[in-house]
Structures are given as C-alpha cells and as structure tokens.
Design an enzyme around this catalytic site. Structure first.
Site, short mmCIF file in Angstrom:
data_model
loop_
_atom_site.label_atom_id
_atom_site.label_comp_id
_atom_site.label_asym_id
_atom_site.label_seq_id
_atom_site.Cartn_x
_atom_site.Cartn_y
_atom_site.Cartn_z
N ARG A 139 0.85 -1.18 0.00
CA ARG A 139 0.00 0.00 0.00
C ARG A 139 0.89 1.24 0.00
NH1 ARG A 139 -1.96 -3.67 3.75
NH2 ARG A 139 -4.08 -4.42 3.39
N LYS A 164 -1.76 -2.57 7.33
CA LYS A 164 -3.14 -2.26 7.70
C LYS A 164 -3.57 -3.21 8.82
CE LYS A 164 -7.34 -0.83 5.36
NZ LYS A 164 -8.06 -0.76 4.08
N HIS A 228 -2.56 2.81 -6.01
CA HIS A 228 -3.42 1.63 -5.92
C HIS A 228 -3.50 0.90 -7.26
CE1 HIS A 228 -5.42 0.02 -2.49
NE2 HIS A 228 -6.48 -0.31 -3.17
N ARG A 231 -0.65 -1.42 -7.19
CA ARG A 231 -0.92 -2.54 -6.26
C ARG A 231 -1.83 -3.55 -6.95
NH1 ARG A 231 -1.37 -4.24 -0.81
NH2 ARG A 231 -3.49 -4.61 -0.05
N HIS A 254 -4.22 -8.94 2.94
CA HIS A 254 -5.67 -8.76 2.99
C HIS A 254 -6.32 -9.66 4.03
CE1 HIS A 254 -6.64 -6.89 -1.21
NE2 HIS A 254 -6.36 -6.00 -0.30
N TYR A 263 -10.74 -9.47 -5.23
CA TYR A 263 -9.58 -10.12 -5.81
C TYR A 263 -9.88 -11.54 -6.26
CZ TYR A 263 -6.47 -6.24 -5.09
OH TYR A 263 -5.87 -5.02 -5.19
#
Length: 279
Positions: A139, A164, A228, A231, A254, A263
């Site tokens: 990210r 994250k 993004h 990514r 994730h 995804y």
C-alpha cells in the site's frame, strides 16, 4: 451542413438555459472526446464507432458511472441533432447504458507497464517507487513508512512492521527492483532512515507526493494511474501467471472479506484469460 464545431456550439447555446453550466460542460467535453476519438464529423459517426470509443473508455479505466454520464450527453446531443434535421439516424439510440456493477480493480497491462517504465527512465526515485509497488504490492501508506533497516538485501525481502490493522508481514522483491532501488539509494546524500524521501531530502516522502508524481505519467498514457493501480497490477499479473489466490492475498496483507471478493473476481478473470489464450 454544420461543421462539428458549429453544431456543438449550437447545441450548447440551445441548452444553456435548460441544463446547469457544469453538466453542460461535462456533456460538451464528452461529445468532443468522442468525435476526436472517431476522427469523423459528428454526422458521419456510426454506432460501431461509438461502441469502439466506449470500449476504449473501459480499457482506460473509466468507471461505469462516468461512462454512463458521457452516454447521457451523447444521447441528448444526437437527439437534438435528429430533431434539428442534422442527421437522419441516431447512432446512440441502440446502445444500452452501462450497468452499474463492481468493476474489477483497474490494473496496467504488460504493455502499459513497459510504457510507464520507459516514460520515467532517468528519474531514479520514481523508477524505484514503481518497481517497489509492482514487485511487492505494498500500500502507499506502507511504502512511505518503509525504512532502510526493514530491507533484507540478501534474501530480497522487506518487513512491513505496521501494515493495515497493525499486522506485520514480509514482502518479496525482484532482482530488477533491487537494481533500481539500489541505484536510487546510491544517489542519495542524506542520512535519513526512510527508503523514500522528499525532494529536499529532509523527511520521508508523503502519500500525496507519490500520487502527484504518478499522475502526469497516467495522463501521457491515457490511463488512470495511482499507487493503488500499481498494487492492483501486482496482484493481477501474479494471477495471470497462475499464482494461487491465497498466496496473492497473503502478499497483499488482505483480511477484509470485501477485498477478498474483489480479488477473487480478478483471479477468476485472469484464469479465464489464461484459458482463452490456450484455446
């Protein structure tokens, strides 16, 4: 017969009191964009031409909502042309509006990635940023907080200590990424602990700056380009190479179910593309 320019002006003048200035401007830009793409006068544009233009918009990363707005503008314009007797057939009439849906994450094709790399040759920092994004899938918040001490050069790994959700993970990088990253670091004259620093080499680079530096290259390529996007490109290209979805998810860090669904769809689309290449 009116020229395209004269027709657009007449349309704008006639609708100036019926539509807001902002919406009318959006419609006018859309009409001009379509005519420029088709390279034909407005009265020679066919339904096939408009479908080709819409395909181009989708491939360039435009959202369904944006394309729908452009279609509203075209519908109104050609309805006006028909009513004024400027055309005998409405080329937009048979084209349905795009359906609102969750789009696959926008990502660069291999060809677009090559083009991006060529465009930023000579800018060691930006080239290194692009390679780190593409090789690791981090990210932008993780990239700007990346520290030199987190890089394991011998194993080509980078520790992401505060991803994250404050979860630590390890990402890998390629030899090509290592070369460009090292070239950038070698030219640095500061002693800051960050992997990427600002222009004045007084602090870490900011999230805003990274997006700002990328934007002009996207404009040159005619695509939406953001951190993004890179990514998503990382994930999509791994999927196209056949990497299992679970492995891609782990590299991306994730754990949000919504992201997993998105995804999963991207991975399924990649599998479909691989299948079609062999059939």
């Amino acid at each position: 017969m009116l020229t395209s320019e004269a027709c657009i002006k007449q349309f704008r003048d006639d609708y100036s009191l019926r539509l807001s200035k902002t919406l009318l401007s959006v419609y006018e830009i859309s009409i001009r964009q379509m005519i420029s793409f088709c390279e034909k006068p407005y009265n020679e544009v066919t339904t096939r031409d408009i479908r080709s233009w819409l395909k181009h918009l989708y491939e360039s990363g435009y959202k369904s909502s944006s394309i729908k707005t452009k279609m509203f503008g075209l519908r109104l314009f050609y309805k006006y042309c028909l009513e004024e007797g400027l055309i005998t057939h409405n080329p937009v009439e048979s084209i349905p509006l795009p359906k609102d849906r969750d789009k696959l994450p926008h990502y660069l094709t291999i060809e677009q990635l090559v083009q991006l790399r060529l465009l930023c040759e000579g800018d060691l920092k930006l080239r290194a940023i692009i390679e780190v994004f593409y090789a690791t899938g981090v990210r932008v918040s993780e990239l700007v907080n990346m520290r030199l001490e987190d890089i394991n050069w011998s194993e080509r790994m980078i520790r992401i200590p505060k991803g994250k959700g404050k979860k630590e993970r390890i990402v890998l990088f390629t030899n090509e990424c290592a070369e460009h990253l090292n070239s950038y670091l070698q030219e640095r004259r500061d002693e800051l602990p960050f992997v990427f620093v600002n222009r004045s080499e007084t602090n870490a680079v900011t999230i805003w700056s990274v997006g700002y530096w990328l934007r002009p290259f996207g404009e040159k390529m005619g695509v939406h380009l953001s951190p993004h996007t890179l990514r998503h490109t990382f994930a999509a290209h791994l999927a196209l190479k056949g990497m299992p979805l679970a492995s891609i998810q782990a590299l991306l860090g994730h754990d949000n179910p919504k992201n997993t669904i998105i995804y999963t769809r991207l991975h399924q689309e990649a599998q479909k593309q691989m299948y079609e290449q062999w059939m």
